[in-house]
Enzyme design. Sequence first.
Site, PDB file in Angstrom:
ATOM      1  N   LEU A 181       0.881  -1.154   0.000  1.00 21.30           N
ATOM      2  CA  LEU A 181       0.000   0.000   0.000  1.00 21.30           C
ATOM      3  C   LEU A 181       0.923   1.211   0.000  1.00 21.30           C
ATOM      4  O   LEU A 181       1.798   1.335   0.864  1.00 21.30           O
ATOM      5  CB  LEU A 181      -0.908  -0.019   1.237  1.00 21.30           C
ATOM      6  CG  LEU A 181      -2.091   0.922   1.275  1.00 21.30           C
ATOM      7  CD1 LEU A 181      -3.023   0.718   0.078  1.00 21.30           C
ATOM      8  CD2 LEU A 181      -2.878   0.742   2.570  1.00 21.30           C
ATOM      9  N   ASP A 182       0.759   2.083  -0.986  1.00 22.51           N
ATOM     10  CA  ASP A 182       1.651   3.239  -1.123  1.00 22.51           C
ATOM     11  C   ASP A 182       1.719   4.045   0.155  1.00 22.51           C
ATOM     12  O   ASP A 182       0.766   4.088   0.932  1.00 22.51           O
ATOM     13  CB  ASP A 182       1.167   4.150  -2.251  1.00 22.51           C
ATOM     14  CG  ASP A 182       1.238   3.500  -3.610  1.00 22.51           C
ATOM     15  OD1 ASP A 182       2.117   2.650  -3.811  1.00 22.51           O
ATOM     16  OD2 ASP A 182       0.412   3.854  -4.459  1.00 22.51           O
ATOM     17  N   ARG A 183       2.843   4.724   0.342  1.00 19.11           N
ATOM     18  CA  ARG A 183       3.047   5.552   1.527  1.00 19.11           C
ATOM     19  C   ARG A 183       1.955   6.608   1.675  1.00 19.11           C
ATOM     20  O   ARG A 183       1.540   6.943   2.781  1.00 19.11           O
ATOM     21  CB  ARG A 183       4.427   6.209   1.442  1.00 19.11           C
ATOM     22  CG  ARG A 183       4.879   6.777   2.750  1.00 19.11           C
ATOM     23  CD  ARG A 183       6.276   7.310   2.653  1.00 19.11           C
ATOM     24  NE  ARG A 183       6.134   8.751   2.778  1.00 19.11           N
ATOM     25  CZ  ARG A 183       6.978   9.634   2.323  1.00 19.11           C
ATOM     26  NH1 ARG A 183       8.047   9.259   1.692  1.00 19.11           N
ATOM     27  NH2 ARG A 183       6.770  10.902   2.497  1.00 19.11           N
ATOM     28  N   SER A 196      -1.117   6.344   0.749  1.00 15.40           N
ATOM     29  CA  SER A 196      -2.440   5.725   0.865  1.00 15.40           C
ATOM     30  C   SER A 196      -2.605   5.201   2.280  1.00 15.40           C
ATOM     31  O   SER A 196      -1.630   4.945   2.985  1.00 15.40           O
ATOM     32  CB  SER A 196      -2.587   4.581  -0.143  1.00 15.40           C
ATOM     33  OG  SER A 196      -2.475   5.070  -1.462  1.00 15.40           O
TER      34      SER A 196
END
Length: 183
Positions: free
Chosen positions: A44-46, A48
């Site tokens: 999960l992207d930073r 997000s």
Amino acid sequence: MARLILLNKPFGVLSQFTDRGTETKRQTLSDFVKVPGVYPAGRLDRDSEGLMLLTDDGRLQSRISDPKFTLGKTYLAQVEGVPDDAALAALRKGVRLKDGLTRPAQTEAIDPPDLWPRDPPIRVRKSVPDSWIRLTIREGKNRQVRRMTAAVGLPTLRLVRWSVGDWTLDGLGLGETREEFVP
């Protein structure tokens, strides 16, 4: 039995246990998950927020993160603008991105969800409205939801992964974990 940890990942946290990227120490999974021997099932992207699953079982990790299993991942996206029927239809059909056509997404406009405040807050422009949509995708291209919404003219301001398969954030506060065992 496989051990499964559900984490409500805050904004700005790296979805790995160590930070080797900068001189400034950034928060990582190790700041929230104290269980040894578990690894993220997907990323999960930073920038997000939301549900991350961690497990100690390689087969379960593969079943969760490998797109061939088509496990649905549902996101709540706060977007700049108001989605019209054409934008929602394009997301439902699949959007052409630089790396190919996405699979169709289940998509609908929703009322603003009751979520925790984001720190830092999103940028707000007085002249441009924002709204929320729910998307369920069954693949995992890099930054896919953000690129899909941008492709239909609705840049994402905030992105929260709400569920992966049957696992959800229900009852899980920001930064909190819950442990389950999967047969």
